[in-house]
Motif scaffolding. Structure first.
Motif, PDB file in Angstrom:
ATOM      1  N   LEU A  31       0.693  -1.325  -0.239  1.00  0.00           N
ATOM      2  CA  LEU A  31      -0.006   0.109  -0.080  1.00  0.00           C
ATOM      3  C   LEU A  31       0.894   1.243   0.117  1.00  0.00           C
ATOM      4  O   LEU A  31       0.262   2.218   0.213  1.00  0.00           O
ATOM      5  CB  LEU A  31      -1.114  -0.081   1.137  1.00  0.00           C
ATOM      6  CG  LEU A  31      -1.890  -1.046   1.429  1.00  0.00           C
ATOM      7  CD1 LEU A  31      -2.510  -1.513   2.571  1.00  0.00           C
ATOM      8  CD2 LEU A  31      -2.913  -1.097   0.235  1.00  0.00           C
ATOM      9  N   ARG A  81     -13.693  -6.383  10.492  1.00  0.00           N
ATOM     10  CA  ARG A  81     -12.364  -5.875  10.473  1.00  0.00           C
ATOM     11  C   ARG A  81     -11.590  -6.011   9.453  1.00  0.00           C
ATOM     12  O   ARG A  81     -11.004  -5.044   8.741  1.00  0.00           O
ATOM     13  CB  ARG A  81     -11.793  -6.195  11.751  1.00  0.00           C
ATOM     14  CG  ARG A  81     -10.331  -5.834  11.908  1.00  0.00           C
ATOM     15  CD  ARG A  81      -9.882  -4.407  11.960  1.00  0.00           C
ATOM     16  NE  ARG A  81      -8.590  -4.223  11.798  1.00  0.00           N
ATOM     17  CZ  ARG A  81      -7.853  -3.878  10.743  1.00  0.00           C
ATOM     18  NH1 ARG A  81      -8.504  -4.050   9.495  1.00  0.00           N
ATOM     19  NH2 ARG A  81      -6.585  -3.669  10.746  1.00  0.00           N
ATOM     20  N   THR A 110     -10.369  -2.814   4.135  1.00  0.00           N
ATOM     21  CA  THR A 110      -9.741  -2.292   3.189  1.00  0.00           C
ATOM     22  C   THR A 110     -10.233  -2.481   1.616  1.00  0.00           C
ATOM     23  O   THR A 110     -10.407  -1.597   1.093  1.00  0.00           O
ATOM     24  CB  THR A 110      -8.222  -3.253   3.050  1.00  0.00           C
ATOM     25  OG1 THR A 110      -7.733  -2.479   4.259  1.00  0.00           O
ATOM     26  CG2 THR A 110      -7.537  -2.455   1.805  1.00  0.00           C
ATOM     27  N   LYS A 136      -4.053   6.803   2.024  1.00  0.00           N
ATOM     28  CA  LYS A 136      -3.984   5.673   3.393  1.00  0.00           C
ATOM     29  C   LYS A 136      -2.743   6.197   4.263  1.00  0.00           C
ATOM     30  O   LYS A 136      -1.711   6.686   3.607  1.00  0.00           O
ATOM     31  CB  LYS A 136      -3.593   4.317   2.935  1.00  0.00           C
ATOM     32  CG  LYS A 136      -4.682   3.854   2.351  1.00  0.00           C
ATOM     33  CD  LYS A 136      -4.416   2.515   1.979  1.00  0.00           C
ATOM     34  CE  LYS A 136      -5.603   1.563   1.407  1.00  0.00           C
ATOM     35  NZ  LYS A 136      -6.784   1.233   2.200  1.00  0.00           N
ATOM     36  N   PHE A 186      -9.216   2.981  11.545  1.00  0.00           N
ATOM     37  CA  PHE A 186      -9.377   1.297  12.108  1.00  0.00           C
ATOM     38  C   PHE A 186      -8.057   1.108  12.284  1.00  0.00           C
ATOM     39  O   PHE A 186      -6.868   1.646  12.036  1.00  0.00           O
ATOM     40  CB  PHE A 186     -10.078   0.585  11.041  1.00  0.00           C
ATOM     41  CG  PHE A 186      -9.437   0.507   9.678  1.00  0.00           C
ATOM     42  CD1 PHE A 186      -9.483   1.816   8.735  1.00  0.00           C
ATOM     43  CD2 PHE A 186      -8.569  -0.492   9.242  1.00  0.00           C
ATOM     44  CE1 PHE A 186      -9.098   1.631   7.517  1.00  0.00           C
ATOM     45  CE2 PHE A 186      -8.238  -0.656   8.045  1.00  0.00           C
ATOM     46  CZ  PHE A 186      -8.274   0.269   7.072  1.00  0.00           C
ATOM     47  N   HIS A 233      -4.730  -1.652  14.296  1.00  0.00           N
ATOM     48  CA  HIS A 233      -4.340  -2.432  15.501  1.00  0.00           C
ATOM     49  C   HIS A 233      -3.990  -1.734  16.481  1.00  0.00           C
ATOM     50  O   HIS A 233      -2.883  -1.520  17.011  1.00  0.00           O
ATOM     51  CB  HIS A 233      -2.913  -3.346  14.850  1.00  0.00           C
ATOM     52  CG  HIS A 233      -3.332  -3.545  13.443  1.00  0.00           C
ATOM     53  ND1 HIS A 233      -3.834  -4.709  12.869  1.00  0.00           N
ATOM     54  CD2 HIS A 233      -2.562  -3.109  12.296  1.00  0.00           C
ATOM     55  CE1 HIS A 233      -3.849  -4.822  11.599  1.00  0.00           C
ATOM     56  NE2 HIS A 233      -2.960  -3.757  11.028  1.00  0.00           N
ATOM     57  N   HIS A 248      -4.677   2.874  11.115  1.00  0.00           N
ATOM     58  CA  HIS A 248      -4.889   3.091   9.760  1.00  0.00           C
ATOM     59  C   HIS A 248      -5.801   4.077   9.816  1.00  0.00           C
ATOM     60  O   HIS A 248      -6.925   4.058  10.019  1.00  0.00           O
ATOM     61  CB  HIS A 248      -5.409   1.826   9.164  1.00  0.00           C
ATOM     62  CG  HIS A 248      -4.537   0.623   9.070  1.00  0.00           C
ATOM     63  ND1 HIS A 248      -3.001   0.797   8.768  1.00  0.00           N
ATOM     64  CD2 HIS A 248      -4.766  -0.688   9.377  1.00  0.00           C
ATOM     65  CE1 HIS A 248      -2.348  -0.118   8.979  1.00  0.00           C
ATOM     66  NE2 HIS A 248      -3.307  -1.253   9.508  1.00  0.00           N
ATOM     67  N   ASN A 304      -7.733   6.185   6.527  1.00  0.00           N
ATOM     68  CA  ASN A 304      -7.881   6.030   5.049  1.00  0.00           C
ATOM     69  C   ASN A 304      -8.851   7.399   4.938  1.00  0.00           C
ATOM     70  O   ASN A 304      -9.978   7.511   5.422  1.00  0.00           O
ATOM     71  CB  ASN A 304      -8.701   4.898   4.790  1.00  0.00           C
ATOM     72  CG  ASN A 304      -7.962   3.588   4.632  1.00  0.00           C
ATOM     73  OD1 ASN A 304      -7.985   3.025   3.537  1.00  0.00           O
ATOM     74  ND2 ASN A 304      -6.817   3.691   5.321  1.00  0.00           N
ATOM     75  N   GLU A 352       3.466  -0.603   9.394  1.00  0.00           N
ATOM     76  CA  GLU A 352       3.680  -1.900   8.674  1.00  0.00           C
ATOM     77  C   GLU A 352       3.454  -2.067   7.295  1.00  0.00           C
ATOM     78  O   GLU A 352       3.802  -3.166   6.796  1.00  0.00           O
ATOM     79  CB  GLU A 352       2.620  -2.853   9.336  1.00  0.00           C
ATOM     80  CG  GLU A 352       1.184  -2.399   9.299  1.00  0.00           C
ATOM     81  CD  GLU A 352       0.122  -3.313   9.501  1.00  0.00           C
ATOM     82  OE1 GLU A 352       0.481  -4.408  10.169  1.00  0.00           O
ATOM     83  OE2 GLU A 352      -1.219  -3.060   9.423  1.00  0.00           O
ATOM     84  N   HIS A 353       3.385  -0.756   6.597  1.00  0.00           N
ATOM     85  CA  HIS A 353       3.076  -0.780   5.089  1.00  0.00           C
ATOM     86  C   HIS A 353       4.435  -0.521   4.388  1.00  0.00           C
ATOM     87  O   HIS A 353       4.627  -0.524   3.030  1.00  0.00           O
ATOM     88  CB  HIS A 353       2.076   0.171   4.796  1.00  0.00           C
ATOM     89  CG  HIS A 353       0.585  -0.112   5.447  1.00  0.00           C
ATOM     90  ND1 HIS A 353      -0.247   0.267   5.117  1.00  0.00           N
ATOM     91  CD2 HIS A 353       0.219  -1.586   5.810  1.00  0.00           C
ATOM     92  CE1 HIS A 353      -1.674  -0.044   5.645  1.00  0.00           C
ATOM     93  NE2 HIS A 353      -1.077  -1.166   6.071  1.00  0.00           N
TER      94      HIS A 353
END
Ligand code: 2HG
Ligand code: ZN
Length: 461
Positions: A75, A323, A327, A337, A370, A372, A379, A381, A418-419
């Motif tokens: 992403l 959940r 995406t 994002k 949203f 973790h 995240h 968006n 993490e992306h």
């Protein structure tokens, strides 16, 4: 010149599978970001490590840039090829090579999907615990390149905890066998860990030895409806001390609206502002009682407005889908994002500031929160209004991201949890890493790849 180079590649590696059709260039030249127009020179699909080595030797001789390519579910634009690069897809390198019962390790080729690796582990009565929604399409090599996180980092940590060894083809075509599955190895720099998270700028990962572990105890999934952002971390603290959690994820009513529109089942008759999906061990009566006690405590404190605990695997999967489906349900809005991280302890203060910043900055855009939350990873968006040009939308979002990156910097956070950095987050790297760190990364990169042919333009210029 590159046309000649390609002829030379064909002559040198006559069995190498190459694709040059426009549809292939388009398909393999992009990842899940849709901002860049793919324009690779060609797509190579090597069928062996030797072919990868041959490609790299050719590339360094002819000065052709290489974009390593796995499942292209990234992403951050890390797998985009928009400037005449050769895309090297690991798609055909997708085998399980070996399993070792004593070491509890699985050695796989880099192009295997995360899901296929998970299944291979399960067949041996063990698990590979890295997990996230793109499991069926992403390649292990890509998860290594980005040090992917996912939904069970809370218990198991990121990809780098589970890579016991990897083989890397360097830009010069050397094959390095890094760490060889050793648990202890105090013999100088851990080059394996340097490669993990390098986003394909130091070479191509062709094989990995995955550390496996015992299957988790029987677990259950709980969905909670919450009144405000502020209570999220309190709920986390209560559940974390009472239960053995493997996941603590959150999303908002706006995220739920999109997932439901995409076919998921509504969990409650009413809608609420915030939701938490939490997975926890539920192996015996004592653990079950603890779940109910924690739930009652939260309800009494007024922190939970509604809740459900799964009573079957199918119901657990349906709760997870709320959940994990976010995406995909947003893809049609070409979202901008953000994937940000702060320490968990900094989360409440960061959340408050980020929410007020984005509320003011994006009055006209729909913003979906949203992520973790139990790992300090959000995240965010931002959805593109249908009538707005993509370039104007991105420009507006980038202005706000500059401000967000400053807030992150004040809280000691990261612009990519993490992306990866890829192309998308490159302008903000200096809010997360010091200039001295970035310069050191550049020097390392230059030492490994003096000609700068490996995934150029990604992470930093
Ligand atoms: C997830 O956690 C993925 O679902 C994707 O990291 C996040 O789409 C996103 O922003
Ligand atoms: Zn995520």
């Amino acid at each position: 010149m590159n046309g000649n180079a390609l002829d030379a590649l064909r002559r040198r590696l006559p069995d190498l599978r190459l694709k040059t059709e426009p549809a292939d260039l388009e398909f393999y030249g992009r990842d899940w970001t849709r901002r860049w127009t793919p324009a690779p020179l060609a797509i190579a699909l090597p069928g062996s490590v030797e072919e990868v080595q041959g490609i790299m030797r050719w590339a360094s001789e002819f000065g052709v840039a290489i974009v390593p390519s796995g499942g292209r579910t990234g992403l951050s634009g890390g797998a985009v090829a928009a400037h005449g690069e050769l895309v090297v897809s690991t798609e055909r390198l997708n085998k399980v090579l070996s399993f070792d019962r004593i070491d509890r390790s699985l050695t796989v080729e880099a192009g295997i999907t995360l899901e296929a690796a998970q299944n291979a582990a399960r067949e041996q009565g063990l698990i590979y615990p890295v997990d996230f929604a793109a499991r069926g399409s992403c390649a292990i090599g890509g998860t290594i390149a980005t040090n992917a996180g996912g939904i069970r980092v809370l218990r198991y940590g990121n990809t780098r905890n589970w890579i016991a060894g990897l083989k890397l083809v360097t830009p010069q075509g050397e094959l390095l066998d890094l760490n060889r599955g050793l648990i202890k190895n105090s013999s100088g720099y851990d080059l394996r860990q340097l490669v993990i998270g390098a986003e394909g700028t130091l070479g191509i990962v062709v094989e990995a030895t995955l550390q496996l572990t015992d299957p988790a105890p029987r677990s259950n999934v709980m969905l909670l409806a919450l009144p405000s952002f502020e209570v999220l971390m309190d709920v986390f603290a209560v559940l974390r001390s009472a239960l053995s959690l493997s996941a603590f994820e959150f999303f908002t009513d706006i995220a739920l609206k999109h997932v439901l529109a995409h076919g998921a089942q509504a969990p409650f008759a009413e809608t609420y502002p915030y939701y938490v999906v939490s997975e926890f061990d539920c192996a015996d009566d004592a653990q079950e009682a603890a779940v109910l006690a924690a739930f009652e405590q939260l309800a009494e404190q007024g922190q939970v407005l509604d809740g459900v605990i799964s009573s079957s695997d199918a119901q657990a999967a349906a709760l997870w889908r709320l959940r994990e489906g976010i995406t995909e349900s947003l893809a049609q809005y070409t979202p901008y994002k953000n994937d940000v991280a702060v320490r968990i302890s900094a989360m409440p203060a960061f959340l408050a500031e980020a929410q007020s910043l984005l509320g003011e900055a994006y009055p006209d855009f729909e913003v979906v929160w949203f992520g973790h939350i139990g790992d300090g990873n959000l995240h965010i968006n931002v959805l593109k209004p249908g009538d707005m040009a993509q370039a104007d939308f991105v420009a507006a979002c980038e202005q706000v991201t500059k401000l967000l990156a400053k807030v992150l910097q004040e809280h000691g956070g990261s612009i990519s949890a993490e992306h990866g950095i890829g192309l998308v987050k490159k302008p903000y790297l200096d809010c997360t890493r010091s200039l001295a760190e970035i310069e050191l990364m550049r020097q390392i990169r230059r030492a490994v790849d003096p000609a700068g042919l490996m995934n150029p333009g990604k992470v930093f210029d």
